[in-house]
Write an enzyme that holds these catalytic residues in place. Structure first.
Site, PDB file in Angstrom:
ATOM      1  N   SER A 289      37.231  -1.768  -5.634  1.00 43.79           N
ATOM      2  CA  SER A 289      37.012  -2.561  -6.841  1.00 43.79           C
ATOM      3  C   SER A 289      35.526  -2.829  -7.106  1.00 43.79           C
ATOM      4  O   SER A 289      34.771  -1.900  -7.350  1.00 43.79           O
ATOM      5  CB  SER A 289      37.819  -3.852  -6.731  1.00 43.79           C
ATOM      6  OG  SER A 289      37.824  -4.568  -7.938  1.00 43.79           O
ATOM      7  N   ASP A 300      25.405   6.730  -9.761  1.00 46.69           N
ATOM      8  CA  ASP A 300      25.278   7.347 -11.087  1.00 46.69           C
ATOM      9  C   ASP A 300      23.842   7.312 -11.606  1.00 46.69           C
ATOM     10  O   ASP A 300      23.419   8.206 -12.341  1.00 46.69           O
ATOM     11  CB  ASP A 300      26.210   6.659 -12.087  1.00 46.69           C
ATOM     12  CG  ASP A 300      27.656   7.104 -11.939  1.00 46.69           C
ATOM     13  OD1 ASP A 300      27.907   8.042 -11.154  1.00 46.69           O
ATOM     14  OD2 ASP A 300      28.536   6.530 -12.608  1.00 46.69           O
ATOM     15  N   LYS A 314      40.037   1.939  -6.587  1.00 43.62           N
ATOM     16  CA  LYS A 314      40.656   0.939  -7.462  1.00 43.62           C
ATOM     17  C   LYS A 314      39.796   0.767  -8.706  1.00 43.62           C
ATOM     18  O   LYS A 314      38.747   0.119  -8.664  1.00 43.62           O
ATOM     19  CB  LYS A 314      40.823  -0.402  -6.753  1.00 43.62           C
ATOM     20  CG  LYS A 314      41.479  -1.475  -7.625  1.00 43.62           C
ATOM     21  CD  LYS A 314      41.622  -2.792  -6.878  1.00 43.62           C
ATOM     22  CE  LYS A 314      42.286  -3.852  -7.745  1.00 43.62           C
ATOM     23  NZ  LYS A 314      41.421  -4.294  -8.874  1.00 43.62           N
TER      24      LYS A 314
END
Length: 551
Positions: A289, A300, A314
């Protein structure tokens, strides 16, 4: 446009609105009908069922069965569980500040949190809980003892425990307990800082910021952020932590759901604390999460190298909605997407994608899509966050699992603590030959037998050989193999003493230095830490990983 055409358009729009209204009304009617059926069923059961029923017990069973048809994160929270839920989301409660549980058949203190009433009042790991106020606690469930220990802040609670042969009684003053999201931070070497982030409850971002500021004041020039075993939590706290390392105005995560109100883009709002410090993030299969948002966003933006193992996967967002009578429902309202555009949700819970048995399935590799990081590195969606530098999980011998699982290492920790007033600091302390030999001698006569993986395989081979009528032909071979691989507990205590000493070391350190000490002690032989240090000490390697050419 002619009058005729205008009339046709108006008719079409009117029909569309009518169909939309009818569809909405049909949906509302279905909900109302089924709610009425459910209420009628409970009333009739109460009237006709042969035994008395308790609606407060029966109805939540029905509610939970209904929610089980959705996903494991959508859950009903009755009023009596609201305090536990508040603890999970805020990390705050009022009590004595200790983790309790049942070991070797007794309720006991498993970890007093440093600086809180239990630890300050002298309670220690292994203390068996006898009484709380006037209530005998030896045969109570742990959950009931926990409720007795909690209460309004600044109220007194009497606790009686047994430690060895001594009975100890203390009066403790309950305090507001705020569990830090950063249970430990420190320096791995002169230049490298380390921050363990265990949760994302309220103030997680502030906790990490304070730790980083302190480490920078000590002169660190590179950092390891550890989110292994972190189950996640509050999304905004994840955004604040990413903001420590990337510039203001950058997208961290987007949530997209059925309702327009669920569609939100979260961006960094402040100047970063340090946008250049070389950074490694440690992840594993229990990072989930919000922990995945932090790791994924930093990956990223090519801001950090991720080391460890693929995360949990998740990518679902939950919102807590109030219900009648102070109940609540935590409901999945959206999916989240990190800066590259990928959603890392690993399991598709939609009913139409389930198998013939109703089970949800992982997203197959063939359906995973490619995305790119800021520098053009290829990353995939649909199965958690994958590390840039993979490190396999550590395995242990069956004897080690047996000694830990049967609480023998825990029990020896109690014995050792009663006999030794102090030990060296967590990093320098080692289990000496004297201590290890004492442990081995203490084990004499205690039950810790086990079956090795090879022995289990031979048992399976024998079973299948008998089933398929081959046993008579290979019976002698199986017996010879069994003699060769038959384990010897005394020999295994020698063969695998390295990992047994490691388990002992962490258990003994916990008695003197609590949670922080256990974490610090575990860093010494941590393979992911070693991999992280290797990357941080080699700028060329780190640069190569973070560029597209490294793929």
């Amino acid at each position: 446009m002619t009058r005729k055409n205008i009339s046709i358009v108006l008719v079409i729009l009117t029909l569309g609105l009518l169909f939309s209204f009818a569809a909405k009304n049909d949906k509302l009617f279905k909900i109302a009908k089924n709610l009425d059926i459910f209420a009628s069923l409970v009333r009739e059961l109460d009237s006709y069922y042969v035994d008395e029923i308790d609606a407060d017990e029966l109805v939540p069973v029905g509610i939970n069965a209904m929610l089980n048809e959705l996903d494991p994160y959508t859950e009903f929270i009755p009023e009596e569980n609201s305090d536990d839920f508040r603890l999970l989301t805020t990390g705050e409660y009022a009590g004595i500040g200790a983790l309790i549980g049942n070991r070797v058949g007794s309720n006991m203190i498993l970890m007093p949190y440093k600086g809180f009433p239990a630890q300050v009042g002298g309670l220690r790991i292994g203390d068996k809980i006898l009484k709380v106020d006037t209530v005998m606690a030896t045969n109570l469930p742990t959950s009931e003892i926990s409720k007795l220990l909690k209460g309004p802040a600044n109220t007194s609670v009497f606790v009686q425990v047994k430690r060895g042969d001594d009975t100890i009684s203390v009066d403790l003053m309950r305090k507001k307990i705020v569990i830090s999201n950063v249970p430990y931070y420190g320096k791995l070497d002169e230049n490298t800082g380390y921050i363990k982030l265990s949760d994302f409850t309220t103030n997680a971002g502030s906790d990490v910021r304070k730790a980083l500021v302190d480490l920078k004041s000590q002169g660190i020039t590179r950092l390891v952020l550890d989110v292994r075993d972190n189950p996640g939590g509050i999304l905004n706290e994840a955004v604040d932590i990413v903001n420590l390392f990337i510039p203001k105005g950058k997208e961290v995560v987007r949530t997209i759901g059925k309702l327009q109100s669920a569609n939100v883009t979260y961006k960094t709002t402040k100047a970063p604390l340090d946008k250049d410090i070389p950074l490694v993030v440690l992840i594993n299969e229990r990072s989930a999460s919000a922990a995945e948002i932090v790791a994924g966003a930093l990956q990223d933006y090519d801001r950090a190298v991720l080391v460890g193992r693929k995360t949990f996967g998740k990518g679902l967002v939950q919102t807590t909605v109030p219900l009648s009578y102070n109940a609540q429902v935590k409901v999945t309202t959206a999916k989240y997407y990190i800066p590259s555009g990928r959603c890392i949700q690993a399991i598709d819970y939609s009913r139409e994608k389930r198998d013939e048995n109703g089970n949800s399935n992982s997203i197959p590799d063939s359906l995973r899509r490619e995305f790119k990081t800021k520098n053009g590195r290829i990353v995939l969606d649909g199965a958690g966050i994958e590390p840039d530098e993979a490190v396999g999980s550590k395995s242990y011998a069956p004897i080690t699992y047996s000694l830990v699982g049967r609480d023998l290492i825990f029990e020896y920790g109690n014995k050792f603590f009663l006999e030794n007033k102090e030990i060296g600091n967590p990093r320098s302390f080692v289990v000496s030959d004297v201590v290890y030999n004492d442990f081995v001698k203490w084990l004499e006569g205690k039950e810790y037998d086990y079956t090795t993986y090879v022995e289990k395989s031979l048992d399976d081979l024998e079973k299948y050989a008998k089933r398929e009528k081959y046993f008579d032909e290979i019976k002698g071979t199986i017996e010879d193999l069994r003699k060769k691989v038959s384990h010897n507990k005394e020999q295994d205590l020698i063969t695998f003493q390295g990992e047994i000493r490691e388990a002992l070391r962490e258990e003994l350190v916990s008695r003197y230095y609590f949670q922080e000490g256990v974490i610090e002690a575990s860093l010494v032989d941590d393979s992911e830490i070693k991999a992280a240090m290797g990357i941080l000490s080699n700028p060329a390697k780190m640069s190569g990983i973070l560029t597209a050419s490294a793929k």
